[in-house]
Scaffold this motif. Structure first.
Motif, PDB file in Angstrom:
ATOM      1  N   PHE A  55      11.225   9.871   1.097  1.00 15.56           N
ATOM      2  CA  PHE A  55       9.789  10.097   0.897  1.00 15.56           C
ATOM      3  C   PHE A  55       9.338  11.378   1.586  1.00 15.56           C
ATOM      4  O   PHE A  55       8.328  11.971   1.223  1.00 15.56           O
ATOM      5  CB  PHE A  55       8.968   8.905   1.397  1.00 15.56           C
ATOM      6  N   PRO A  74      -1.985  -4.410   2.086  1.00 14.04           N
ATOM      7  CA  PRO A  74      -1.422  -3.683   3.220  1.00 14.04           C
ATOM      8  C   PRO A  74      -0.005  -4.179   3.526  1.00 14.04           C
ATOM      9  O   PRO A  74       0.246  -5.387   3.520  1.00 14.04           O
ATOM     10  CB  PRO A  74      -2.374  -4.019   4.369  1.00 14.04           C
ATOM     11  N   ASP A  75       0.900  -3.249   3.811  1.00 10.76           N
ATOM     12  CA  ASP A  75       2.325  -3.573   3.977  1.00 10.76           C
ATOM     13  C   ASP A  75       2.573  -4.736   4.933  1.00 10.76           C
ATOM     14  O   ASP A  75       3.323  -5.655   4.638  1.00 10.76           O
ATOM     15  CB  ASP A  75       3.089  -2.360   4.518  1.00 10.76           C
ATOM     16  N   SER A 126      -1.928   3.774   4.873  1.00  9.78           N
ATOM     17  CA  SER A 126      -0.475   3.709   4.958  1.00  9.78           C
ATOM     18  C   SER A 126       0.150   4.732   4.037  1.00  9.78           C
ATOM     19  O   SER A 126      -0.107   4.751   2.840  1.00  9.78           O
ATOM     20  CB  SER A 126       0.037   2.304   4.658  1.00  9.78           C
ATOM     21  N   GLY A 127       0.935   5.610   4.637  1.00  9.80           N
ATOM     22  CA  GLY A 127       1.657   6.607   3.876  1.00  9.80           C
ATOM     23  C   GLY A 127       3.008   6.066   3.474  1.00  9.80           C
ATOM     24  O   GLY A 127       3.328   4.909   3.750  1.00  9.80           O
ATOM     25  N   ALA A 128       3.816   6.907   2.861  1.00  5.87           N
ATOM     26  CA  ALA A 128       5.143   6.477   2.422  1.00  5.87           C
ATOM     27  C   ALA A 128       5.999   6.053   3.604  1.00  5.87           C
ATOM     28  O   ALA A 128       5.863   6.580   4.699  1.00  5.87           O
ATOM     29  CB  ALA A 128       5.814   7.619   1.673  1.00  5.87           C
ATOM     30  N   GLY A 129       6.854   5.065   3.372  1.00  7.25           N
ATOM     31  CA  GLY A 129       7.823   4.664   4.388  1.00  7.25           C
ATOM     32  C   GLY A 129       7.210   4.079   5.635  1.00  7.25           C
ATOM     33  O   GLY A 129       7.765   4.184   6.710  1.00  7.25           O
ATOM     34  N   GLY A 130       6.033   3.463   5.504  1.00 10.36           N
ATOM     35  CA  GLY A 130       5.451   2.804   6.663  1.00 10.36           C
ATOM     36  C   GLY A 130       4.861   3.774   7.673  1.00 10.36           C
ATOM     37  O   GLY A 130       4.525   3.395   8.786  1.00 10.36           O
ATOM     38  N   THR A 131       4.723   5.037   7.308  1.00 11.50           N
ATOM     39  CA  THR A 131       4.112   5.986   8.230  1.00 11.50           C
ATOM     40  C   THR A 131       2.597   5.932   8.089  1.00 11.50           C
ATOM     41  O   THR A 131       2.074   5.383   7.133  1.00 11.50           O
ATOM     42  CB  THR A 131       4.580   7.413   7.933  1.00 11.50           C
ATOM     43  N   GLY A 149       7.094   5.802  15.949  1.00  8.39           N
ATOM     44  CA  GLY A 149       7.027   6.086  14.520  1.00  8.39           C
ATOM     45  C   GLY A 149       5.780   6.855  14.132  1.00  8.39           C
ATOM     46  O   GLY A 149       5.698   7.403  13.040  1.00  8.39           O
ATOM     47  N   SER A 169      -3.854  18.430   6.905  1.00  9.22           N
ATOM     48  CA  SER A 169      -2.738  17.628   7.422  1.00  9.22           C
ATOM     49  C   SER A 169      -1.714  18.519   8.107  1.00  9.22           C
ATOM     50  O   SER A 169      -1.085  18.127   9.083  1.00  9.22           O
ATOM     51  CB  SER A 169      -2.101  16.814   6.299  1.00  9.22           C
ATOM     52  N   LEU A 194       7.267  11.732  11.334  1.00  6.62           N
ATOM     53  CA  LEU A 194       7.223  12.755  10.298  1.00  6.62           C
ATOM     54  C   LEU A 194       6.769  14.103  10.837  1.00  6.62           C
ATOM     55  O   LEU A 194       7.313  15.141  10.490  1.00  6.62           O
ATOM     56  CB  LEU A 194       6.234  12.333   9.210  1.00  6.62           C
ATOM     57  N   TRP A 215      -2.679   9.962   9.022  1.00  3.31           N
ATOM     58  CA  TRP A 215      -3.659  10.169  10.097  1.00  3.31           C
ATOM     59  C   TRP A 215      -4.985  10.681   9.592  1.00  3.31           C
ATOM     60  O   TRP A 215      -6.044  10.250  10.050  1.00  3.31           O
ATOM     61  CB  TRP A 215      -3.105  11.149  11.133  1.00  3.31           C
ATOM     62  N   ALA A 238      -7.464   0.180   5.082  1.00 10.20           N
ATOM     63  CA  ALA A 238      -6.122  -0.135   5.593  1.00 10.20           C
ATOM     64  C   ALA A 238      -5.071   0.282   4.579  1.00 10.20           C
ATOM     65  O   ALA A 238      -4.014   0.804   4.936  1.00 10.20           O
ATOM     66  CB  ALA A 238      -6.001  -1.627   5.888  1.00 10.20           C
ATOM     67  N   ASN A 239      -5.357   0.060   3.289  1.00  9.74           N
ATOM     68  CA  ASN A 239      -4.405   0.457   2.254  1.00  9.74           C
ATOM     69  C   ASN A 239      -4.257   1.970   2.181  1.00  9.74           C
ATOM     70  O   ASN A 239      -3.158   2.481   2.037  1.00  9.74           O
ATOM     71  CB  ASN A 239      -4.866  -0.060   0.895  1.00  9.74           C
ATOM     72  N   THR A 247      -3.417  -3.965  -4.500  1.00 10.74           N
ATOM     73  CA  THR A 247      -2.696  -3.322  -3.397  1.00 10.74           C
ATOM     74  C   THR A 247      -2.912  -4.111  -2.118  1.00 10.74           C
ATOM     75  O   THR A 247      -4.047  -4.419  -1.769  1.00 10.74           O
ATOM     76  CB  THR A 247      -3.199  -1.888  -3.210  1.00 10.74           C
ATOM     77  N   ALA A 291       0.809  -1.215   0.000  1.00 10.61           N
ATOM     78  CA  ALA A 291       0.000   0.000   0.000  1.00 10.61           C
ATOM     79  C   ALA A 291       0.846   1.270   0.000  1.00 10.61           C
ATOM     80  O   ALA A 291       0.532   2.232  -0.698  1.00 10.61           O
ATOM     81  CB  ALA A 291      -0.936  -0.002   1.202  1.00 10.61           C
ATOM     82  N   ALA A 292       1.946   1.267   0.776  1.00 11.14           N
ATOM     83  CA  ALA A 292       2.720   2.498   0.914  1.00 11.14           C
ATOM     84  C   ALA A 292       3.291   2.944  -0.430  1.00 11.14           C
ATOM     85  O   ALA A 292       3.545   4.122  -0.628  1.00 11.14           O
ATOM     86  CB  ALA A 292       3.843   2.297   1.933  1.00 11.14           C
TER      87      ALA A 292
END
Lengths: 430, 286
Positions: free
Chosen positions: A285, A80-81, B242-247, A265, B46, A269, B250, B238-239, A78, A52-53
């Motif tokens: 990213f 989920p990670d 998820s943002g980039a890099g596993g973040t 985590g 955001s 960001l 929100w 769920a997909n 897609t 997904a990411a």
């Protein structure tokens, strides 16, 4: 009602049921081994699984491919990670494989070690630009000289710094820190600004974040946390001490916000995005996330150590599933996606790094020089070589996170090393 | 037979009105606050969400997050979720009513053992049977199919359903049924015309439980589906989160929670009085 005798009669029935369930759950046989690389067959429409990411880039790639190849379109799924590997293994075992798998670079070893990908060495060797491909991405996908996957979507870790805070603190925003000492000094000056400003932050309770962004400090200090073949931890190396002591100093002197210790985590960001933090190490990213924020004036640079700089190569590699029905289409897609033209247009336009060094300089990176900095780091970026990567470094209960938390936040170096060594040893042996 | 007492909270005589409203007002506020916070956060941009210290009210309310959900083209996935949920509610209710009636009112060999086997399936963690379920569904060509998901969810929902319905039927005095039989009704006519209206609270409980099971389920929907257009809402959400890099993204996380909670809240408000009556129905022999 007398339930007791009935219950007793029921025990064997239940036992049989439970055994049946357990046995069937464990009875998946490993995929069978095959020999030499065969020519790829199957040129029909193909399927591609992405996590997904990393969906946006693949969406753009697939759209462009489908326009150019209407008779052999690619359908994307897609996943989920966190469930990607589980679902993928399940699918391969039951014969419902996607033709293409774009998988987290850190997870590719768990697929190759179970022999779930197709050997594409012959095809890769025929590529004229093989030498331009991100070296660490190819190496991690190679087993016994055979290549099973290629870099697909890349990300590197680097140091982000807030230019406005640098200027305010009397530091030169054009000269970000290049050594650990400079890093700590810059953090001191920025924290001294007061008003809730901190020089540095980290996601102190996030295993994956720190694998990605803290290992480069160690590599840049001329050493490593594991030996060359990834079979033994080297926690007492001077490079580890240099990198972790710099972080410990910044924590002890309160140059990091108190929340850094417990950040898992979730706010990795956003801490820097608030404009109150001077520096953070993060994946590339972050550039596209932060540049949308007009109030944030930031720069990026390579992660410094005591003897130079370094970076971690993250992102995805792409491979062809074992048993793919349309392997030829799959390979054509991979080769097409790496062509100079596609890299410089489709890939670069989504704000992603290119997988080829000779495509790094393009219209998109000229417009956003911070991405060019990132792109140039790819050539030297590293990936830890160990088949136990998840268990050692990503698992929140793994030895790596405990080790660095003991060192940085608890402050007992000797104990951190001894429990860390035990932890690494037992996970490597399991 | 006793009529179910109205559940509306009455002020106890010893408690003065002012104290009652203060205490219970505060309690209500305590429970509503997280939901209110969620709603407020879902309309923040955001950039504002990242702000420290966080703002209480959004300074410039924006529907950016909701727009992102709309842009993702969720209509198909919402429809999938709705169909799967409807199918599960109907199938689980019908099976539970029939089975509960059978267990409560008919004597047959192995009745107790069968009932215990049904109940024991409650104790098997779903994750442990995923591989076997996958093989079975695959053999039946039921992977990538909403019907397959309905079957799986119905199986999740019926142990609790049968348990509830058996208790509901057991609480009905035998005389009611006997009267119907004397008047010439067979078992099915008795069930349909006489017993069903009485056990309605139990049926509502089962339906509600099946609804929540099917609407919120994530893992089975993910594992048994390999086509984007067959995903149910929880998987797509769920997909998107998820943002980039596993973040975590929100904004989408909150908006997704709000959107997917709406049907649950509505259905619960409609059925809640039956739900509570059904839960306690048959708990005590009268």
């Amino acid at each position: 009602m007398s339930t007791a005798p009935r219950l007793r009669r029921l025990v064997p029935v239940l036992a049989v049921l439970v055994t049946a369930v357990t046995v069937s759950a464990c009875s998946n046989t490993p995929a069978t081994d095959t020999g030499a690389p065969a020519a790829l067959s199957g040129s029909g429409p193909a399927t591609l699984w992405v996590r997904a990411a990393d969906e946006p880039l693949d969406k753009a790639l697939v759209a462009a491919w489908n326009t150019a190849n209407p008779d052999r379109k690619i359908t994307m799924l897609t996943v989920p990670d966190a469930q990607y590997v589980q679902k993928y293994v399940q699918a391969v075992r039951s014969g419902d494989t996607p033709d293409l798998a774009a998988v987290d670079i850190a997870n590719v070893k768990s697929l190759t070690s179970q022999n779930l990908l197709t050997d594409i060495t012959a095809q890769v060797n025929a590529l004229p630009y093989k030498g331009e491909l991100a070296p660490a991405g190819v190496d991690i996908s190679t087993v016994d000289g055979k290549i099973y996957a290629l870099p697909h979507q890349l990300d590197v870790s680097m140091l982000y710094y807030n230019k406005a805070l640098f200027t305010k603190a009397g530091l030169d925003p054009a000269k970000p820190p290049t050594t650990l000492d400079e890093l700590v000094n810059a953090a001191r000056k920025i924290t001294a600004l007061g008003d809730g400003t901190y020089g540095f932050t980290m996601a102190g309770n996030c295993a994956g974040c720190n694998a990605y962004t803290l290992l480069p400090y160690i590599w840049a200090s001329g050493g490593d946390i594991m030996n060359a073949d990834g079979t033994k931890a080297t926690l007492d190396s001077p490079a580890v001490a240099a990198a972790l002591n710099a972080h410990k100093t910044m924590w002890d002197e309160k140059l990091m916000p108190p929340a850094a210790k417990d950040d898992n985590g979730a706010t990795w960001l956003t801490g820097f995005q608030s404009g109150k933090v001077g520096m953070v190490a993060l994946g590339s990213f972050g550039v596209s996330v932060y540049k949308a924020d007009k109030n944030l004036d930031f720069g990026v640079t390579a992660i410094p150590g005591s003897q130079g700089t370094s970076a971690f190569l993250g992102g995805d590699v792409i491979g062809i599933s074992k048993g793919a029905k349309n392997a030829q289409t799959a390979w054509d897609f991979i080769a097409w996606s790496m062509s100079a033209d596609v890299q410089k247009t489709v890939v670069a336009n989504t704000g992603q790094l290119t997988v080829r060094a000779d495509a790094a300089d393009n219209a998109a990176t000229q417009a956003e020089p911070r991405l060019l900095v990132a792109n140039k780091l790819i050539a030297t970026a590293k990936v830890p070589v160990t088949a136990k990567y998840n268990s050692l470094f990503i698992d929140p209960t793994g030895p790596y996170l405990k080790f660095l938390r003991d060192w940085i936040f608890v402050g007992d170096t000797a104990k951190a090393i001894s429990t860390g060594n035990d932890g690494f040893r037992s996970r490597l042996a399991s | 037979m006793t009529t179910p007492t109205p559940r509306r909270l009455r002020r106890p005589d010893w408690l003065p009105a002012a104290a009652f409203w203060t205490v219970f007002g505060l309690l209500a506020l305590l429970f509503v606050a997280p939901l209110g916070w969620l709603l407020l956060a879902s309309v923040k941009t955001s950039a504002e969400f990242a702000q420290t210290p966080p703002t209480l009210l959004p300074s410039s309310p924006s529907l950016e997050n909701y727009r992102r959900l709309l842009d993702a083209g969720l209509a198909r996935n919402v429809l999938n979720s709705a169909l799967v949920t409807l199918g599960t509610v109907v199938a689980a209710s019908v099976v539970s009513v029939l089975a509960g009636y059978g267990f409560a009112r008919f004597r047959f060999r192995f009745r107790g053992v069968l009932f215990l086997i049904v109940l024991s399936t409650l104790m098997i963690p779903f994750q442990s049977i995923v591989p076997s379920l996958y093989v079975i569904l695959d053999d039946l060509n039921l992977t990538n199919s909403l019907a397959g998901l309905v079957l799986v969810y119905t199986v999740f929902a019926i142990p609790f359903g049968i348990f509830t319905m058996r208790a509901a039927f057991a609480a009905v005095p035998a005389a009611v049924e006997e009267a119907a039989i004397v008047d010439g009704a067979g078992p099915f006519a008795t069930l349909r015309r006489v017993l069903l209206p009485i056990v309605a609270p139990g049926v509502a409980t089962v339906a509600l439980y099946a609804f929540f099971t099917a609407w919120n389920e994530f893992l089975a929907a993910l594992i048994f589906t390999t086509r984007q257009e067959q995903y149910t809402l929880p998987v797509v959400l769920a997909n998107l989160q998820s943002g980039a890099g596993g973040t975590l993204n929100w904004g989408v996380l909150e908006t997704g929670a709000v959107v997917s909670a709406v049907p649950c809240v509505v259905i619960f408000l409609i059925l809640q009085r039956y739900y509570v009556a059904g839960l306690t129905g048959g708990a005590v022999k009268e």
